[in-house]
Design a protein around this motif. Structure first.
Motif, PDB file in Angstrom:
ATOM      1  N   HIS A 284      40.176  44.570  49.958  1.00 43.57           N
ATOM      2  CA  HIS A 284      38.750  44.303  49.744  1.00 43.57           C
ATOM      3  C   HIS A 284      38.410  44.440  48.270  1.00 43.57           C
ATOM      4  CE1 HIS A 284      34.346  45.089  51.200  1.00 43.57           C
ATOM      5  NE2 HIS A 284      34.553  43.815  50.904  1.00 43.57           N
ATOM      6  N   GLY A 285      38.985  45.470  47.616  1.00 42.08           N
ATOM      7  CA  GLY A 285      38.804  45.618  46.175  1.00 42.08           C
ATOM      8  C   GLY A 285      38.220  46.964  45.797  1.00 42.08           C
ATOM      9  N   GLY A 286      38.140  47.183  44.485  1.00 39.76           N
ATOM     10  CA  GLY A 286      37.607  48.430  43.947  1.00 39.76           C
ATOM     11  C   GLY A 286      38.705  49.428  43.639  1.00 39.76           C
ATOM     12  N   GLY A 287      38.329  50.483  42.934  1.00 38.20           N
ATOM     13  CA  GLY A 287      39.265  51.525  42.563  1.00 38.20           C
ATOM     14  C   GLY A 287      38.717  52.381  41.436  1.00 38.20           C
ATOM     15  N   HIS A 288      39.537  53.293  40.955  1.00 40.10           N
ATOM     16  CA  HIS A 288      39.186  54.221  39.871  1.00 40.10           C
ATOM     17  C   HIS A 288      37.880  54.953  40.170  1.00 40.10           C
ATOM     18  CE1 HIS A 288      40.864  55.476  36.059  1.00 40.10           C
ATOM     19  NE2 HIS A 288      39.646  55.646  35.595  1.00 40.10           N
ATOM     20  N   PHE A 289      37.677  55.268  41.419  1.00 41.66           N
ATOM     21  CA  PHE A 289      36.572  56.068  41.947  1.00 41.66           C
ATOM     22  C   PHE A 289      35.218  55.357  41.907  1.00 41.66           C
ATOM     23  CE2 PHE A 289      33.222  59.359  41.627  1.00 41.66           C
ATOM     24  CZ  PHE A 289      33.409  59.953  42.854  1.00 41.66           C
ATOM     25  N   SER A 290      34.833  54.752  40.791  1.00 39.60           N
ATOM     26  CA  SER A 290      33.468  54.256  40.674  1.00 39.60           C
ATOM     27  C   SER A 290      33.365  52.738  40.613  1.00 39.60           C
ATOM     28  CB  SER A 290      32.777  54.865  39.440  1.00 39.60           C
ATOM     29  OG  SER A 290      33.491  54.554  38.263  1.00 39.60           O
ATOM     30  N   TYR A 291      34.469  52.014  40.832  1.00 38.24           N
ATOM     31  CA  TYR A 291      34.431  50.557  40.793  1.00 38.24           C
ATOM     32  C   TYR A 291      34.533  50.006  42.218  1.00 38.24           C
ATOM     33  CZ  TYR A 291      35.100  51.036  35.794  1.00 38.24           C
ATOM     34  OH  TYR A 291      34.942  51.372  34.464  1.00 38.24           O
ATOM     35  N   SER A 292      33.663  49.058  42.549  1.00 43.66           N
ATOM     36  CA  SER A 292      33.573  48.527  43.903  1.00 43.66           C
ATOM     37  C   SER A 292      34.247  47.158  43.983  1.00 43.66           C
ATOM     38  CB  SER A 292      32.099  48.389  44.305  1.00 43.66           C
ATOM     39  OG  SER A 292      31.550  47.189  43.768  1.00 43.66           O
ATOM     40  N   PRO A 293      34.333  46.568  45.195  1.00 43.09           N
ATOM     41  CA  PRO A 293      34.866  45.207  45.316  1.00 43.09           C
ATOM     42  C   PRO A 293      34.084  44.158  44.539  1.00 43.09           C
ATOM     43  CG  PRO A 293      34.960  46.301  47.436  1.00 43.09           C
ATOM     44  CD  PRO A 293      34.185  47.207  46.517  1.00 43.09           C
ATOM     45  N   ALA A 294      32.884  44.491  44.074  1.00 41.18           N
ATOM     46  CA  ALA A 294      32.141  43.551  43.235  1.00 41.18           C
ATOM     47  C   ALA A 294      32.644  43.554  41.791  1.00 41.18           C
ATOM     48  CB  ALA A 294      30.647  43.891  43.256  1.00 41.18           C
ATOM     49  N   ASP A 295      33.510  44.504  41.445  1.00 43.18           N
ATOM     50  CA  ASP A 295      34.160  44.534  40.118  1.00 43.18           C
ATOM     51  C   ASP A 295      35.514  43.857  40.285  1.00 43.18           C
ATOM     52  OD1 ASP A 295      32.245  46.272  38.527  1.00 43.18           O
ATOM     53  OD2 ASP A 295      32.670  47.573  40.232  1.00 43.18           O
ATOM     54  N   PHE A 296      35.577  42.562  40.010  1.00 40.76           N
ATOM     55  CA  PHE A 296      36.712  41.765  40.471  1.00 40.76           C
ATOM     56  C   PHE A 296      38.003  42.024  39.708  1.00 40.76           C
ATOM     57  CE2 PHE A 296      33.037  39.377  42.066  1.00 40.76           C
ATOM     58  CZ  PHE A 296      33.371  39.386  43.418  1.00 40.76           C
ATOM     59  N   LYS A 297      37.959  42.712  38.596  1.00 45.93           N
ATOM     60  CA  LYS A 297      39.206  43.105  37.951  1.00 45.93           C
ATOM     61  C   LYS A 297      39.963  44.123  38.801  1.00 45.93           C
ATOM     62  CE  LYS A 297      38.144  42.117  33.129  1.00 45.93           C
ATOM     63  NZ  LYS A 297      38.072  42.666  31.749  1.00 45.93           N
ATOM     64  N   PHE A 298      39.277  44.707  39.784  1.00 44.36           N
ATOM     65  CA  PHE A 298      39.897  45.667  40.687  1.00 44.36           C
ATOM     66  C   PHE A 298      40.249  45.024  42.032  1.00 44.36           C
ATOM     67  CE2 PHE A 298      37.986  48.218  37.477  1.00 44.36           C
ATOM     68  CZ  PHE A 298      38.752  49.369  37.399  1.00 44.36           C
ATOM     69  N   SER A 299      40.443  43.697  42.019  1.00 46.36           N
ATOM     70  CA  SER A 299      40.893  42.964  43.200  1.00 46.36           C
ATOM     71  C   SER A 299      42.190  42.247  42.866  1.00 46.36           C
ATOM     72  CB  SER A 299      39.840  41.936  43.630  1.00 46.36           C
ATOM     73  OG  SER A 299      40.363  41.064  44.620  1.00 46.36           O
ATOM     74  N   TRP A 300      43.231  42.433  43.687  1.00 43.76           N
ATOM     75  CA  TRP A 300      44.488  41.751  43.389  1.00 43.76           C
ATOM     76  C   TRP A 300      44.379  40.257  43.633  1.00 43.76           C
ATOM     77  CZ3 TRP A 300      47.065  39.267  47.351  1.00 43.76           C
ATOM     78  CH2 TRP A 300      46.882  39.728  48.652  1.00 43.76           C
ATOM     79  N   LEU A 301      43.406  39.826  44.427  1.00 44.42           N
ATOM     80  CA  LEU A 301      43.201  38.391  44.623  1.00 44.42           C
ATOM     81  C   LEU A 301      42.754  37.706  43.339  1.00 44.42           C
ATOM     82  CD1 LEU A 301      42.801  39.790  47.524  1.00 44.42           C
ATOM     83  CD2 LEU A 301      41.561  37.704  48.113  1.00 44.42           C
TER      84      LEU A 301
END
Length: 474
Positions: A284-301
């Motif tokens: 779905h995405g997100g990471g580094h605690f405060s980044y959500s799937p709307a922060d697309f650099k945190f999506s492997w897609l």
């Protein structure tokens, strides 16, 4: 270097010291000590910043001048730092003479660490009302890690000129924007925005038509949030766009300002999606605690060489993914479905055979509906980091459980995603996943690159499997 207060006594020298013979040495040494200590004190802030805070400070701060001021309720911005969990801001009503780039300042009239984006609406009217429109304020910002430790120095002090003639920030500013680039079409959107300084809560409204063009439009969904972000629990798809906007409310529940501008997103089966991804929050995405799937650099897609629709939902177990398969996958009927789910199940102690059963049922559903299934092995996790960030335990034998499921997946048409991020000790490295579960931007880039490297081979294998299944069914 250590300097003795008295020179060592020579052999045979009397214990009695004559004042006129000791004082020249003493005064000389005292002068050296004063110079050394003074120099150390003067240099200390810079030494601390350069030895401990090696990452450059935030840059690109909003710049204002007397000729180009901002309103009494402005939106301040700076360049994003993907390693930041949050930011700390200080605001001053004068330019301090002695300001350490490595320490908080007692001269600040306002400071906060409750900033989770590279944008902020400071409460200037509450903290500096008598200065606004007259003298400049000053502000600076630094990046903070998950433990609350600064890992960059403060930025340079930026002047903040204001004017009463400019309109105040009257509505949230939307930051989530879907569908512009690869990996940015989500079946389960995550809405995010920059909040207003006086807001206590927000309401997100989703529409089938643009409410700015059709004021009579009624929302098809209303979501409440106390933060400037919310995960939509419902899937949204159709052959016409959806529209969303946000309104803020004060502590008494009264509307604050106006509705935000409206943004649209399109999640349409008619767009003939060739590839879809189905899974949990890792996809779905997100990471580094405060980044959500709307922060697309945190999506492997986002790092794939081809576009794919994201049918994943955060929080899924393998059973939950299977339960929504017919509703969420079949309307799109992709040619290829990449499936990666089960991490939440196994780390919670689920029987590996149950996860394998769920994956096999999804695989069979794909083949029965003319979809080519491609299973993805489960990347490793880091239980200590999961406990630290989420305060959640992990089954002690999680590695054995993951190994059983991955062994099954490797007997099918698959992509060995567990190899995308090197894990020498068998756990997900912290430098690639702060929270121990969701790879950060650098980890997601490695995952996307790995899929790209094997895609043509795996795609051909999936084609052959579907052909064989179709021939067997005849």
């Amino acid at each position: 270097m250590k300097y003795p207060i008295f020179w060592p006594r020579r052999a045979g020298q009397s214990d009695r010291r004559e004042g006129h013979s000791c004082w020249p040495h003493f005064l000389g040494l005292l002068l050296v000590l004063v110079l050394v200590v003074t120099g150390t004190l003067l240099c200390w802030p810079r030494q601390e910043a350069s030895s401990r805070l090696l990452t450059p400070p935030p840059s690109g701060l909003s710049m204002t001048t007397a000729e180009t001021p901002v309103s009494f309720s402005p939106l301040l911005t700076w360049n994003p730092d993907e390693e930041a969990v949050c930011y700390e801001m200080e605001i001053f009503d004068h330019r301090p003479e002695h300001l350490s780039e490595a320490r908080e300042s007692p001269d600040a009239i306002f400071k906060t660490r409750a900033i989770y984006q590279n944008r902020y609406n400071p409460p200037l009217l509450q903290i500096a009302g008598d200065k606004l429109g007259k003298d400049p304020l000053y502000w600076r910002v630094r990046a903070i890690d998950f433990n609350g430790t600064p890992y960059t120095p403060f930025s340079e002090l930026a002047p903040l000129y204001t004017s009463p003639e400019l309109p105040l920030m009257q509505a949230p500013v939307l930051t989530a924007d879907f569908g512009g680039r690869r990996g940015e079409t989500l079946l389960y959107p995550v809405y995010s925005w920059v909040g207003q300084s006086e807001a206590a809560s927000y309401e997100v409204a989703v529409y089938n038509e643009n409410p700015e063009e059709h004021p009579e439009a009624e929302p098809i969904e209303l979501l409440a949030s106390s933060m400037a972000e919310i995960y939509d629990p419902e899937p949204h798809y159709g052959d016409t766009p959806f529209y969303w906007r946000v309104h803020a409310f004060d502590a008494s529940g009264a509307p604050l300002g106006d509705w935000s501008a409206t943004r649209l997103f399109r999640t349409a089966p008619a767009d003939d999606w060739q590839v879809a991804v189905l899974g949990d929050s890792i996809s779905h995405g997100g990471g580094h605690f405060s980044y959500s799937p709307a922060d697309f650099k945190f999506s492997w897609l986002h790092y794939l060489d081809f576009d794919a629709i994201n049918l994943s939902e955060s929080g899924d177990t393998s059973g939950m993914t299977l339960a929504r398969f017919d509703r969420d996958v079949l309307p799109f009927h992709p040619q290829y479905l990449l499936i990666m789910t089960g991490s939440n199940s196994l780390r919670a102690g689920e029987d590996p055979d149950a996860v394998i059963s769920d994956l096999e049922m999804m695989r069979q559903k794909c083949l029965q509906n003319g979809i080519r299934p491609i299973l993805l092995t489960l990347p490793p996790i880091h239980p200590d980091n999961i406990q630290h960030v989420f305060d959640e335990p992990t089954a002690e034998d999680w590695q054995d459980r993951f190994a059983v499921v991955n062994a099954y997946i490797r007997t099918q048409v698959h992509i060995d995603m567990a190899l995308a991020i090197e894990a020498p000790d068998g756990v997900l490295p912290t430098e690639y996943a702060l929270d121990g579960l969701h790879p950060d931007a650098n980890g997601k880039a490695l995952m996307g690159a790995y899929v790209n490297s094997v895609w043509q081979v795996v795609k051909a294998q999936a084609d052959a499997e579907l052909k064989e299944a179709a021939e067997s069914a005849e």
